[in-house]
Design an enzyme around this catalytic site. Sequence first.
Site, PDB file in Angstrom:
ATOM      1  CG  ASP A 147      -1.989   0.947   1.265  1.00 34.05           C
ATOM      2  OD1 ASP A 147      -2.027   1.813   0.372  1.00 34.05           O
ATOM      3  OD2 ASP A 147      -2.829   0.881   2.179  1.00 34.05           O
ATOM      4  CG  ASP A 215      -9.380   3.334   1.396  1.00 32.25           C
ATOM      5  OD1 ASP A 215      -8.592   3.192   0.445  1.00 32.25           O
ATOM      6  OD2 ASP A 215      -9.020   3.307   2.587  1.00 32.25           O
TER       7      ASP A 215
HETATM    8  C1  GLA Z   1      -5.368   2.445   2.859  1.00 39.65           C
HETATM    9  C2  GLA Z   1      -5.905   1.319   1.980  1.00 39.65           C
HETATM   10  C3  GLA Z   1      -6.954   0.535   2.754  1.00 39.65           C
HETATM   11  C4  GLA Z   1      -6.336  -0.025   4.031  1.00 39.65           C
HETATM   12  C5  GLA Z   1      -5.733   1.107   4.856  1.00 39.65           C
HETATM   13  C6  GLA Z   1      -4.937   0.561   6.042  1.00 39.65           C
HETATM   14  O1  GLA Z   1      -6.347   3.399   3.139  1.00 39.65           O
HETATM   15  O2  GLA Z   1      -6.452   1.841   0.796  1.00 39.65           O
HETATM   16  O3  GLA Z   1      -7.469  -0.514   1.958  1.00 39.65           O
HETATM   17  O4  GLA Z   1      -5.349  -0.959   3.687  1.00 39.65           O
HETATM   18  O5  GLA Z   1      -4.844   1.912   4.073  1.00 39.65           O
HETATM   19  O6  GLA Z   1      -4.281   1.554   6.771  1.00 39.65           O
END
Ligand code: GLA
Length: 392
Positions: A147, A215
Amino acid sequence: MRVAGMAAAVIIGMSASVSRAAEASPAAKPPMGWNSWNHFAAKIDDATVRAQADAMASNGMRDAGYRYINIDDTWEGERDARGVIHPNARFPDMKALADYVHSRGLKLGIYSSPGPKTCAGYAGSQGHEVEDAQTYAAWGIDYLKYDLCSLGDAMRAVGSMEKAQDIELAAYERMHAALQATGRPIVYSLCQYGFSQVWRWGGSVGGNLWRTTGDIEDKFPRMVQIGFGQAGLSKYAKPGQWNDPDMLEVGNGGMTPTEYRTHMSLWALLAAPLLAGNDLSAMSPDTLAILTNRDVIAIDQDPAGHQGDRVKAEGPLETWARPLSGGGVAVGLFNLSDLPAYLDVNFADLGIAGAAEARDVWAAKDLGPLIRYRTLVPAHGVSLLRLTAAGR
Ligand code: GLA
């Protein structure tokens, strides 16, 4: 003739090796499993992960094809003097946890960032890619979500799109090489929210899937924004390399069963990873039925691996179709409006010559040979059909 014959042999040889590569990929089909983030966020620990594995192995999900139990952010502890990462106190023994998940016939996934910190502020992998990949392999990890998070700060600081892109690609490639060097098949999931047309280059840095959006949230408007925003991306997906519109929210309580069926249907038409995001140890029969509908899963996992796309949008009424192996087509008639609405589709417009055997997937009902279909679709709902050319 000889030249043409040779060219044909080369092409056949190439396509054979492409399909062998896809078969060998740990993500020849869109990954199916569960991820901790959408429901548990930072409240995740060893016992909860074990409970999810127990549930998946015993409630019919494993038999329906779900495999991965993925721990998202907040498992990380400190690095020791040798640079080796350790889990925090909520995960006392990651190898034992992986053994437990494997003993249930499932696989274990984990999470990190190419930056110094993860999105929740825990230790990322920057500068420690090789050690981390080796650690994951030693624990028995089968899937890594990587990520972007704090690497975005370094990218913004360089002041040019091109240089930022160089930093990003190099970072994703570094972890890819480190994972490859372990010799363990580990699904590589890129998460950088769909910036800079990741679908065009995600595969070139070893990604088996890449997030195409920000998200998801457990709210109908956000699911719609993300899911229906996938229009036009179908040509970038193929076996081993998938567009990822984020994890499922089915069963988390913020949408109605009708809305969750819309969510699940669209994700299947999109050949999206099916990563349940609810608490598998405490779910309603309705939720389980949506997650394990065999006809929907068969559409998602269709071996040809062609992603579906939007065929038509008329205001809030949308038709999406996905070509299936054997000449079939999956069709979703979506009503995003707040009132019930009639939708119709002529199968000829989907490239089907003559009649097709039509099955209403959610009603589990064969409708017989048809050349067109018209039906009343509830507000925020879908009619999902599987069409097979009649006589096949
Ligand atoms: C980002 C990702 C999410 C999750 C969070 C965790 O926002 O897009 O899917 O993994 O980080 O901190």
